[in-house]
Design a protein around this motif. Structure first.
Motif, PDB file in Angstrom:
ATOM      1  N   SER A  72       0.718  -1.074   0.033  1.00 18.71           N
ATOM      2  CA  SER A  72       0.012  -0.183   0.098  1.00 18.71           C
ATOM      3  C   SER A  72       0.687   1.057  -0.043  1.00 18.71           C
ATOM      4  CB  SER A  72      -0.897  -0.114   1.286  1.00 18.71           C
ATOM      5  OG  SER A  72      -1.687   1.156   1.294  1.00 18.71           O
ATOM      6  N   GLU A  86      -9.740  -2.455  -1.916  1.00 21.55           N
ATOM      7  CA  GLU A  86      -9.413  -3.046  -0.750  1.00 21.55           C
ATOM      8  C   GLU A  86      -7.951  -2.621  -0.040  1.00 21.55           C
ATOM      9  OE1 GLU A  86     -11.579  -6.514   0.968  1.00 21.55           O
ATOM     10  OE2 GLU A  86     -12.201  -6.623  -1.129  1.00 21.55           O
ATOM     11  N   LEU A  87      -7.190  -2.466  -0.899  1.00 16.15           N
ATOM     12  CA  LEU A  87      -5.559  -2.570  -0.496  1.00 16.15           C
ATOM     13  C   LEU A  87      -5.211  -1.386   0.533  1.00 16.15           C
ATOM     14  CD1 LEU A  87      -2.724  -3.283  -0.983  1.00 16.15           C
ATOM     15  CD2 LEU A  87      -2.483  -1.544  -2.532  1.00 16.15           C
ATOM     16  N   TYR A 184      -5.371 -10.096  -3.889  1.00 13.98           N
ATOM     17  CA  TYR A 184      -4.758  -9.659  -2.651  1.00 13.98           C
ATOM     18  C   TYR A 184      -3.904 -10.606  -2.053  1.00 13.98           C
ATOM     19  CZ  TYR A 184      -8.099  -5.575  -3.053  1.00 13.98           C
ATOM     20  OH  TYR A 184      -8.641  -4.781  -3.692  1.00 13.98           O
ATOM     21  N   TYR A 267      -3.643 -15.980  -1.206  1.00  8.91           N
ATOM     22  CA  TYR A 267      -4.149 -15.161  -2.304  1.00  8.91           C
ATOM     23  C   TYR A 267      -5.865 -14.936  -2.026  1.00  8.91           C
ATOM     24  CZ  TYR A 267       0.441 -15.533  -4.365  1.00  8.91           C
ATOM     25  OH  TYR A 267       1.778 -15.417  -4.710  1.00  8.91           O
ATOM     26  N   LEU A 271      -9.689  -8.869   0.287  1.00  7.91           N
ATOM     27  CA  LEU A 271      -8.938  -9.003   1.554  1.00  7.91           C
ATOM     28  C   LEU A 271      -9.631  -8.995   2.736  1.00  7.91           C
ATOM     29  CD1 LEU A 271      -6.104  -8.336   2.571  1.00  7.91           C
ATOM     30  CD2 LEU A 271      -6.625  -5.863   2.556  1.00  7.91           C
ATOM     31  N   THR A 304       0.678  -7.002   3.936  1.00  7.36           N
ATOM     32  CA  THR A 304      -0.278  -7.274   2.560  1.00  7.36           C
ATOM     33  C   THR A 304       0.323  -6.479   1.356  1.00  7.36           C
ATOM     34  OG1 THR A 304      -2.011  -7.282   4.306  1.00  7.36           O
ATOM     35  CG2 THR A 304      -2.859  -6.629   2.179  1.00  7.36           C
ATOM     36  N   PHE A 306      -0.793  -6.306  -3.154  1.00  5.27           N
ATOM     37  CA  PHE A 306      -1.817  -6.434  -4.275  1.00  5.27           C
ATOM     38  C   PHE A 306      -0.975  -6.852  -5.438  1.00  5.27           C
ATOM     39  CE2 PHE A 306      -4.301  -5.639  -7.855  1.00  5.27           C
ATOM     40  CZ  PHE A 306      -5.574  -6.316  -7.578  1.00  5.27           C
TER      41      PHE A 306
END
Length: 334
Positions: A72, A86-87, A184, A267, A271, A304, A306
């Protein structure tokens, strides 16, 4: 499974659906400050497929692949106008007994092959190309352990989706059309206390995991006073729909250092599915009845990312490179 309305499976997603490999490297790096480091990273990522071909051509049966995930914070630093819905950074979790930390990471490289030397050579050339523009935060070399078991002795990844269920569970769909085909990715490095685990009788181990140890049969523990790891990691929404994720966990270890672990990598199309799974494990369902596996397995990282589909990744890199070039001061006339 997640959603049966996933009607367009992109053939240009990154190799998320590749079969479990015999070897893997999980490499997490941070990117240095400054436009030069960002430009180098963009250039290397733009040539990643060519690097896979260069190394993988030495043994095509070795099935070398590499998935790149973007964190992010780096997404923001690249100045991109759009981002996955959602990142966000990994949110630390504080349970009644155990906690899941959040650790830094701008880029994830999930390198897989049937030969460890292919993973090694790819990582060596990759880091040489990235140079001083990145710093390695975590580097784990995983291996297939007998019949896909973890170092605790249980088969891992049994519940993975297959066939058309796989993209519906692991790849973003039309709900975020600009990033369809991406995924994600959440990673955690767990270290096990094998001595303590070895003192637990096998029937109790099976109750903790939710499967039999020898033949990997699922145990029905719906009526049990405490849910197993299997049950806590099963996510069902209010409408009764089960939401799966794709796990590509791998054991790792250094016996000489008494280091034995599992690298969790999940994966997911959404998320929130992984986030809810971890909340259930650490906080418990009901609250306080946490996952007893955590008494023996301790997370040391949590990040986290993406992983965009290839066309989206190329477009993002081109946009970032154009922005970086525009931000450079004009050259003085000779």
């Amino acid at each position: 499974m997640s959603d049966k309305n996933w009607d367009r499976v992109p053939i240009d997603a990154q190799s998320i659906d590749a079969p479990l490999s015999r070897a893997a490297v999980f490499l997490v790096v941070t990117v240095a400050d400054g436009a030069e480091a960002l430009a180098t990273v963009c250039s290397v990522l733009d040539g990643l497929d060519d690097l896979v071909k260069t190394v993988g051509f030495r043994d095509l049966s070795g099935r070398l692949s590499c998935i790149v995930g973007i964190g992010s914070a780096l997404w923001g630093r690249l100045g991109l106008e759009t981002r996955p819905q959602e990142l966000k950074p990994f949110a630390p979790i504080a349970g009644p007994v155990h906690a899941a930390p959040s650790t830094p990471g701008d880029l994830l490289f999930h390198i897989r092959a049937e030969r460890a030397d292919l993973c090694f050579e790819f990582e060596r050339l990759l880091l040489a190309a990235l140079g001083s523009g990145v710093s390695v935060v975590d580097e784990v070399s995983g291996f297939r352990y007998f019949d896909a078991r973890d170092l605790l002795g249980f088969v891992d990844g049994t519940a993975n989706p297959t066939g058309l269920d796989l993209p519906a569970s692991a790849l973003v769909g039309g709900e975020d059309a600009g990033f369809q085909g991406g995924s994600y990715v959440v990673v955690q490095k767990y270290l096990h206390d094998l001595d303590a685990w070895g003192r637990v009788p096998t029937p109790e181990q099976e109750a903790i995991i939710g499967r039999t140890k020898s033949d990997n049969v699922e145990i029905d523990d719906d009526a049990a006073p405490r849910k197993s790891h299997k049950s806590l990691a099963t996510i069902v929404d209010a409408a009764g729909n089960e939401h799966d994720i794709l796990r590509d966990n791998m054991p790792f270890g250094r016996p000489g250092h008494r280091e034995f672990g599992t690298y969790f990598i999940g994966y997911s199309r959404h998320l929130w599915v992984i986030e809810k799974m971890l909340q259930r494990m650490y906080v418990g369902d009901p609250p306080g009845a946490y996952d007893r596996l955590l008494d023996f397995s301790t997370p040391h990282t949590g990040t986290t990312f993406f992983a965009p589909a290839r066309p989206a990744l190329q477009s993002l890199l081109q946009a970032a490179q154009a922005r970086l070039a525009a931000a450079q001061p004009a050259a003085s006339p000779a």
